[in-house]
Design an enzyme around this catalytic site. Structure first.
Site, mmCIF file in Angstrom:
data_model
loop_
_atom_site.group_PDB
_atom_site.id
_atom_site.type_symbol
_atom_site.label_atom_id
_atom_site.label_comp_id
_atom_site.label_asym_id
_atom_site.label_seq_id
_atom_site.Cartn_x
_atom_site.Cartn_y
_atom_site.Cartn_z
ATOM 1 N N GLY A 109 0.815 -1.222 0.000
ATOM 2 C CA GLY A 109 0.000 0.000 0.000
ATOM 3 C C GLY A 109 0.845 1.267 0.000
ATOM 4 O O GLY A 109 0.391 2.319 -0.462
ATOM 5 N N GLU A 132 2.672 -8.237 -1.659
ATOM 6 C CA GLU A 132 1.434 -8.836 -1.136
ATOM 7 C C GLU A 132 1.339 -10.331 -1.399
ATOM 8 O O GLU A 132 0.731 -11.074 -0.633
ATOM 9 C CB GLU A 132 0.208 -8.145 -1.762
HETATM 10 N N1 CO8 Z 1 2.163 -3.739 8.878
HETATM 11 C C1 CO8 Z 1 2.280 -3.712 10.227
HETATM 12 N N2 CO8 Z 1 3.438 -3.572 10.879
HETATM 13 C C2 CO8 Z 1 4.551 -3.471 10.137
HETATM 14 C C3 CO8 Z 1 4.524 -3.479 8.720
HETATM 15 C C4 CO8 Z 1 3.252 -3.611 8.089
HETATM 16 N N3 CO8 Z 1 3.121 -3.588 6.751
HETATM 17 N N4 CO8 Z 1 5.790 -3.359 8.265
HETATM 18 C C5 CO8 Z 1 6.587 -3.265 9.343
HETATM 19 N N5 CO8 Z 1 5.848 -3.334 10.474
HETATM 20 C C6 CO8 Z 1 6.328 -3.293 11.866
HETATM 21 C C7 CO8 Z 1 6.997 -4.598 12.253
HETATM 22 O O1 CO8 Z 1 6.035 -5.557 12.635
HETATM 23 C C8 CO8 Z 1 7.880 -4.129 13.393
HETATM 24 O O2 CO8 Z 1 7.090 -3.978 14.543
HETATM 25 P P1 CO8 Z 1 7.565 -4.699 15.949
HETATM 26 O O3 CO8 Z 1 8.857 -3.999 16.274
HETATM 27 O O4 CO8 Z 1 6.446 -4.374 16.881
HETATM 28 O O5 CO8 Z 1 7.731 -6.134 15.634
HETATM 29 C C9 CO8 Z 1 8.304 -2.731 12.970
HETATM 30 O O6 CO8 Z 1 7.352 -2.310 11.981
HETATM 31 C C10 CO8 Z 1 9.682 -2.699 12.328
HETATM 32 O O7 CO8 Z 1 9.698 -3.634 11.270
HETATM 33 P P2 CO8 Z 1 10.825 -4.771 11.103
HETATM 34 O O8 CO8 Z 1 11.374 -5.148 12.440
HETATM 35 O O9 CO8 Z 1 10.234 -5.860 10.256
HETATM 36 O O10 CO8 Z 1 11.923 -3.931 10.293
HETATM 37 P P3 CO8 Z 1 13.028 -4.503 9.304
HETATM 38 O O11 CO8 Z 1 13.934 -3.364 9.031
HETATM 39 O O12 CO8 Z 1 13.623 -5.762 9.835
HETATM 40 O O13 CO8 Z 1 12.229 -4.910 7.969
HETATM 41 C C11 CO8 Z 1 10.616 -4.583 6.184
HETATM 42 C C12 CO8 Z 1 11.614 -3.919 7.181
HETATM 43 C C13 CO8 Z 1 11.396 -5.401 5.149
HETATM 44 C C14 CO8 Z 1 9.898 -3.444 5.475
HETATM 45 C C15 CO8 Z 1 9.639 -5.500 6.947
HETATM 46 O O14 CO8 Z 1 9.082 -4.764 8.039
HETATM 47 C C16 CO8 Z 1 8.498 -5.984 6.114
HETATM 48 O O15 CO8 Z 1 8.655 -6.894 5.319
HETATM 49 N N6 CO8 Z 1 7.283 -5.395 6.293
HETATM 50 C C17 CO8 Z 1 6.078 -5.826 5.612
HETATM 51 C C18 CO8 Z 1 6.095 -5.408 4.156
HETATM 52 C C19 CO8 Z 1 4.849 -5.889 3.460
HETATM 53 O O16 CO8 Z 1 4.590 -7.067 3.312
HETATM 54 N N7 CO8 Z 1 4.020 -4.934 2.964
HETATM 55 C C20 CO8 Z 1 2.785 -5.237 2.255
HETATM 56 C C21 CO8 Z 1 1.637 -5.243 3.218
HETATM 57 S S1 CO8 Z 1 0.110 -5.765 2.462
HETATM 58 C C22 CO8 Z 1 -0.447 -4.405 1.657
HETATM 59 O O17 CO8 Z 1 0.162 -3.368 1.650
HETATM 60 C C23 CO8 Z 1 -1.771 -4.559 0.956
HETATM 61 C C24 CO8 Z 1 -2.222 -3.243 0.302
HETATM 62 C C25 CO8 Z 1 -3.641 -3.350 -0.169
HETATM 63 C C26 CO8 Z 1 -4.576 -2.701 0.808
HETATM 64 C C27 CO8 Z 1 -5.949 -2.844 0.388
HETATM 65 C C28 CO8 Z 1 -6.851 -3.052 1.585
HETATM 66 C C29 CO8 Z 1 -8.280 -3.188 1.190
#
Ligand code: CO8
Length: 258
Positions: A109, A132
């Site tokens: 997103g 995704e």
């Molecule tokens: N959602 C919720 N929390 C998140 C997200 C996310 N997308 N991304 C990161 N965070 C949180 C982590 O859970 C973490 O929290 P905590 O410390 O409490 O565990 C904190 O942010 C820091 O993240 P990381 O420790 O994972 O940080 P890194 O530097 O190790 O990694 C990344 C960074 C690579 C970006 C990793 O966080 C990651 O892969 N994040 C998810 C990326 C992802 O999959 N995004 C797609 C999400 S789905 C989407 O966007 C669908 C869109 C369509 C919407 C339509 C709705 C109708």
């Protein structure tokens, strides 16, 4: 108005909106999307604001929709709540120019939000992706459509089917971003570009934005006709007379949005 998930500053005629959920890498939850849609519609109505910049932090523009919020949702919830859908439509309806200044992760997103803006300036550490597929879903607020239009089918399909990220240089080569700026200078540069736009006539800026956006929605013949009508209409404005007189008189134009 104070928002919980956004920080807003106005510098001269430019509104700078910072996504501000550092604990979740600016993941877009429904509160953030709704606040952003609200802030943009207010900026659209505020005569002091002539251009808008949306940015995140140096580590993340936005790491996607909030997976924790989405994980328990059912099909029925999404259809009934239209989670994100109405706010995404409100964001893309903004009439004033909106620049995405992207540093760090613009994923899912977050990448879709950047693509909803009028153009993207990328920091040298920017990473774009539609991961995704790794969550068993697909992009849901325009990614399959907009990424394909930006970078073509082959690259969009590869990114969306594999979830791989694209670095800033590849994004620039592929036409996803207008150019790359050092991360430390990103916001300053984006505000300075927005300032330049803010100096133009708001009437021709709005006409230009609408005509370029129509190129996504119309055939070439219809789009060229739309542009022609809009071009002709601008000759009814005082700003057209002023712009051309200023050129002839070798001075800066004083546009009055009339
Ligand atoms: N959602 C919720 N929390 C998140 C997200 C996310 N997308 N991304 C990161 N965070 C949180 C982590 O859970 C973490 O929290 P905590 O410390 O409490 O565990 C904190 O942010 C820091 O993240 P990381 O420790 O994972 O940080 P890194 O530097 O190790 O990694 C990344 C960074 C690579 C970006 C990793 O966080 C990651 O892969 N994040 C998810 C990326 C992802 O999959 N995004 C797609 C999400 S789905 C989407 O966007 C669908 C869109 C369509 C919407 C339509 C709705 C109708």
């Amino acid at each position: 108005m104070a928002y919980k998930t956004l920080l807003i500053e106005t510098k001269d005629n430019v509104e700078l909106i910072r996504l501000n959920r550092p604990e979740a890498l600016n993941a877009l939850n429904s509160e953030l999307l709704s606040e952003l849609a609200d802030a943009l519609s207010k900026a659209d109505l505020d005569p002091k604001v002539r251009a808008i910049v949306i940015t995140g932090s140096e580590k993340a523009f936005a790491a996607g929709a909030d997976i924790k919020e989405m994980s328990e949702k059912s099909y029925a919830d999404l259809a009934a709540e239209r989670l994100f859908a109405d706010d995404a439509d409100r964001i893309t309806a903004t009439r004033k120019p909106v620049i995405a200044a992207v540093a760090g992760y613009a994923l899912g997103g977050g990448c879709e939000l950047a693509m909803m803006c009028d153009f993207i300036l990328a920091a040298d550490n920017a990473k774009f992706g539609q991961p995704e597929i790794n969550l068993g879903i697909i992009p849901g607020i325009g990614g399959t459509q907009r990424l394909t239009r930006f970078v073509g089918k082959s690259k969009a399909m590869e990114m969306i089917l594999t979830g791989r990220f694209m670095e800033a240089e590849e994004a620039e080569r592929a036409g996803l971003v207008s150019r790359i700026v050092p991360a430390k200078k990103l916001v300053e540069e984006a505000v300075s570009v927005a300032d330049k736009i803010a100096e133009k006539s708001a009437i021709s800026v709005a006409a230009a934005k609408e005509a370029v956006n129509r190129s996504y929605e119309m055939t070439l013949t219809e789009g060229v006709r739309f542009e022609r009508a809009s071009f002709q209409g601008l000759f009814a404005t005082e700003d057209q007379k002023e712009g051309m007189a200023a050129f002839a008189e070798k001075r800066e134009p004083q546009f009055r949005d009339k």
